[in-house]
Scaffold this active site. Structure first.
Site, PDB file in Angstrom:
ATOM      1  N   SER A 185      -2.413  -7.229   6.458  1.00  0.00           N
ATOM      2  CA  SER A 185      -2.759  -7.094   7.801  1.00  0.00           C
ATOM      3  C   SER A 185      -2.320  -7.965   8.721  1.00  0.00           C
ATOM      4  O   SER A 185      -2.868  -8.488   8.529  1.00  0.00           O
ATOM      5  CB  SER A 185      -4.082  -6.548   7.556  1.00  0.00           C
ATOM      6  OG  SER A 185      -4.413  -5.391   9.195  1.00  0.00           O
ATOM      7  N   CYS A 201      -1.481  -2.978  -3.677  1.00  0.00           N
ATOM      8  CA  CYS A 201      -2.212  -2.242  -2.378  1.00  0.00           C
ATOM      9  C   CYS A 201      -3.397  -1.478  -2.151  1.00  0.00           C
ATOM     10  O   CYS A 201      -3.896  -1.042  -1.199  1.00  0.00           O
ATOM     11  CB  CYS A 201      -1.178  -0.793  -2.158  1.00  0.00           C
ATOM     12  SG  CYS A 201       0.854  -1.048  -1.642  1.00  0.00           S
ATOM     13  N   TYR A 261     -13.406  -7.606   7.546  1.00  0.00           N
ATOM     14  CA  TYR A 261     -11.670  -7.046   6.691  1.00  0.00           C
ATOM     15  C   TYR A 261     -10.853  -8.071   6.803  1.00  0.00           C
ATOM     16  O   TYR A 261      -9.945  -8.888   6.686  1.00  0.00           O
ATOM     17  CB  TYR A 261     -11.522  -6.001   8.119  1.00  0.00           C
ATOM     18  CG  TYR A 261     -10.057  -4.806   7.543  1.00  0.00           C
ATOM     19  CD1 TYR A 261      -9.828  -4.853   6.425  1.00  0.00           C
ATOM     20  CD2 TYR A 261      -9.060  -5.168   8.688  1.00  0.00           C
ATOM     21  CE1 TYR A 261      -8.416  -3.942   5.777  1.00  0.00           C
ATOM     22  CE2 TYR A 261      -7.718  -4.202   7.740  1.00  0.00           C
ATOM     23  CZ  TYR A 261      -7.543  -4.337   7.294  1.00  0.00           C
ATOM     24  OH  TYR A 261      -6.223  -3.569   6.435  1.00  0.00           O
ATOM     25  N   LYS A 297      -8.022 -10.509   3.943  1.00  0.00           N
ATOM     26  CA  LYS A 297      -6.726 -10.048   4.906  1.00  0.00           C
ATOM     27  C   LYS A 297      -6.492 -11.860   5.023  1.00  0.00           C
ATOM     28  O   LYS A 297      -4.946 -11.715   4.393  1.00  0.00           O
ATOM     29  CB  LYS A 297      -6.312  -9.110   5.790  1.00  0.00           C
ATOM     30  CG  LYS A 297      -6.797  -7.444   4.901  1.00  0.00           C
ATOM     31  CD  LYS A 297      -6.098  -6.810   3.969  1.00  0.00           C
ATOM     32  CE  LYS A 297      -6.032  -5.600   3.487  1.00  0.00           C
ATOM     33  NZ  LYS A 297      -5.312  -5.068   2.623  1.00  0.00           N
ATOM     34  N   LEU A 300       0.887   3.689   1.505  1.00  0.00           N
ATOM     35  CA  LEU A 300       1.385   2.649   0.649  1.00  0.00           C
ATOM     36  C   LEU A 300       1.974   2.461  -0.171  1.00  0.00           C
ATOM     37  O   LEU A 300       3.080   2.479  -1.023  1.00  0.00           O
ATOM     38  CB  LEU A 300       0.647   1.489   1.382  1.00  0.00           C
ATOM     39  CG  LEU A 300       0.637   1.262   3.031  1.00  0.00           C
ATOM     40  CD1 LEU A 300       0.348  -0.127   3.466  1.00  0.00           C
ATOM     41  CD2 LEU A 300       2.307   1.718   3.920  1.00  0.00           C
ATOM     42  N   THR A 308      -1.067   6.230   7.018  1.00  0.00           N
ATOM     43  CA  THR A 308      -1.930   6.688   6.110  1.00  0.00           C
ATOM     44  C   THR A 308      -3.159   7.468   6.201  1.00  0.00           C
ATOM     45  O   THR A 308      -3.424   7.738   7.611  1.00  0.00           O
ATOM     46  CB  THR A 308      -1.802   4.628   5.708  1.00  0.00           C
ATOM     47  OG1 THR A 308      -2.873   4.766   6.383  1.00  0.00           O
ATOM     48  CG2 THR A 308      -0.661   4.107   6.246  1.00  0.00           C
ATOM     49  N   PHE A 319      -0.224   1.992  10.573  1.00  0.00           N
ATOM     50  CA  PHE A 319       0.887   2.697   9.443  1.00  0.00           C
ATOM     51  C   PHE A 319       0.008   4.087   9.661  1.00  0.00           C
ATOM     52  O   PHE A 319      -1.170   4.211   9.463  1.00  0.00           O
ATOM     53  CB  PHE A 319       0.385   1.962   8.519  1.00  0.00           C
ATOM     54  CG  PHE A 319       1.856   1.835   7.876  1.00  0.00           C
ATOM     55  CD1 PHE A 319       3.664   1.881   8.022  1.00  0.00           C
ATOM     56  CD2 PHE A 319       1.717   0.454   9.080  1.00  0.00           C
ATOM     57  CE1 PHE A 319       4.724   0.855   7.385  1.00  0.00           C
ATOM     58  CE2 PHE A 319       3.616  -0.583   9.118  1.00  0.00           C
ATOM     59  CZ  PHE A 319       4.577  -0.208   8.261  1.00  0.00           C
ATOM     60  N   VAL A 353     -10.693  -1.712  -8.877  1.00  0.00           N
ATOM     61  CA  VAL A 353     -10.239  -3.480  -8.897  1.00  0.00           C
ATOM     62  C   VAL A 353     -11.013  -4.457  -8.787  1.00  0.00           C
ATOM     63  O   VAL A 353     -10.659  -5.742  -9.621  1.00  0.00           O
ATOM     64  CB  VAL A 353      -9.351  -3.426  -8.308  1.00  0.00           C
ATOM     65  CG1 VAL A 353      -7.740  -2.309  -7.874  1.00  0.00           C
ATOM     66  CG2 VAL A 353      -9.610  -3.777  -6.299  1.00  0.00           C
TER      67      VAL A 353
END
Length: 258
Positions: free
Chosen positions: A151, A84, A164, A168, A17, A199, A197, A58
């Site tokens: 997400s 992202c 997760y 999110k 993305l 990815t 997606f 990050v």
């Protein structure tokens, strides 16, 4: 926002993305800086689009500070941030081994790692970027735009997605308060909730697995294209009334428990 001549920073911009968004913004005249851990891919994308790359984790305050300083030195103060960078895992909260009967719980260090990357890492970049944007003179009533990536798992978390989904969901939960925090500084904040997606996370999966996932999407019945995420990100930048929103981009899917 008129994109031509602006500077953007995209975390996780070396693939998926983020890479699609980097290309889309560059095509609109934006100078793009990429944060990523993958130096080879990051430098390749930066070279392709005439941007700049900084190796950034990050979860590291030092990395993020050094990364912003590097990109700003090369391209100027960013007025666009697209977050992202992120990852996930699949572990049940507690589970029983079917053969031995042994009971195990989710290792808390693995839970914390996902929160550190997806939620705290996102906030760290938001805070640092917003402070930089506040030094800019407003153009057409705007100083900057921040776009986050959550997400559909934040709302439809599946088995094993506790960490997760929590990370999110936190990104969604902080979107409106941050948009309100930064409103007087003329900085907008929005979040995209991608569905399934195509990815790097899925590209290594067998074709029959990807076909089964695509069949779950009502319309269009396929995996999302990174370019479609990028198009929405660009619209969020350009449309000055787009603020404080969390938008699903998912072909109308609602994820089943498994």
């Amino acid at each position: 926002m008129d994109l031509n001549g602006k500077t953007a920073v995209i975390t996780g911009g070396a693939s998926g993305l983020g890479a699609a968004t980097a290309r889309k913004l560059a095509a609109a005249g934006v100078k793009v800086g990429i944060f990523d851990l993958n130096e080879e891919l990051g430098n390749a994308i930066a070279s392709e689009i005439g941007g700049a790359f900084a190796k950034v984790d990050v979860t590291s305050e030092e990395d993020v500070d050094t990364g912003f300083a590097s990109i700003r030195s090369a391209l100027g103060q960013e007025s666009i941030l697209v977050n992202c960078a992120g990852t996930g895992n699949a572990v049940k909260t507690a589970s029983r081994d079917r053969e031995t009967g042994e009971i195990k719980h989710f290792p808390l260090d693995r839970f914390e790692l996902i929160i550190q990357i997806n939620l705290i890492g996102t906030f760290r970049c938001i805070a640092k970027s917003a402070a930089g944007m506040m030094t800019l003179e407003p153009t057409d009533g705007e100083r900057g735009v921040i776009i986050n990536t959550a997400s559909v798992a934040a709302e439809d978390g599946q088995v094993g997605q506790a960490s997760y989904s929590a990370s999110k969901g936190g990104v969604i939960g902080m979107t409106l308060p941050i948009a309100r925090d930064l409103a007087q500084e003329l900085i907008r904040v929005n979040t995209i909730l991608p569905g399934l997606f195509d990815t790097p996370l899925l590209q290594g999966a067998p074709d029959h697995v990807k076909a089964a996932l695509a069949a779950q999407v009502p319309n269009p019945s396929r995996l999302g294209k990174p370019e479609e995420y990028a198009s929405l990100a660009v619209q969020m930048c350009e449309n000055a009334y787009f603020n404080g929103e969390d938008v699903r981009l998912d072909g109308a899917i609602r994820m089943a428990p498994r």
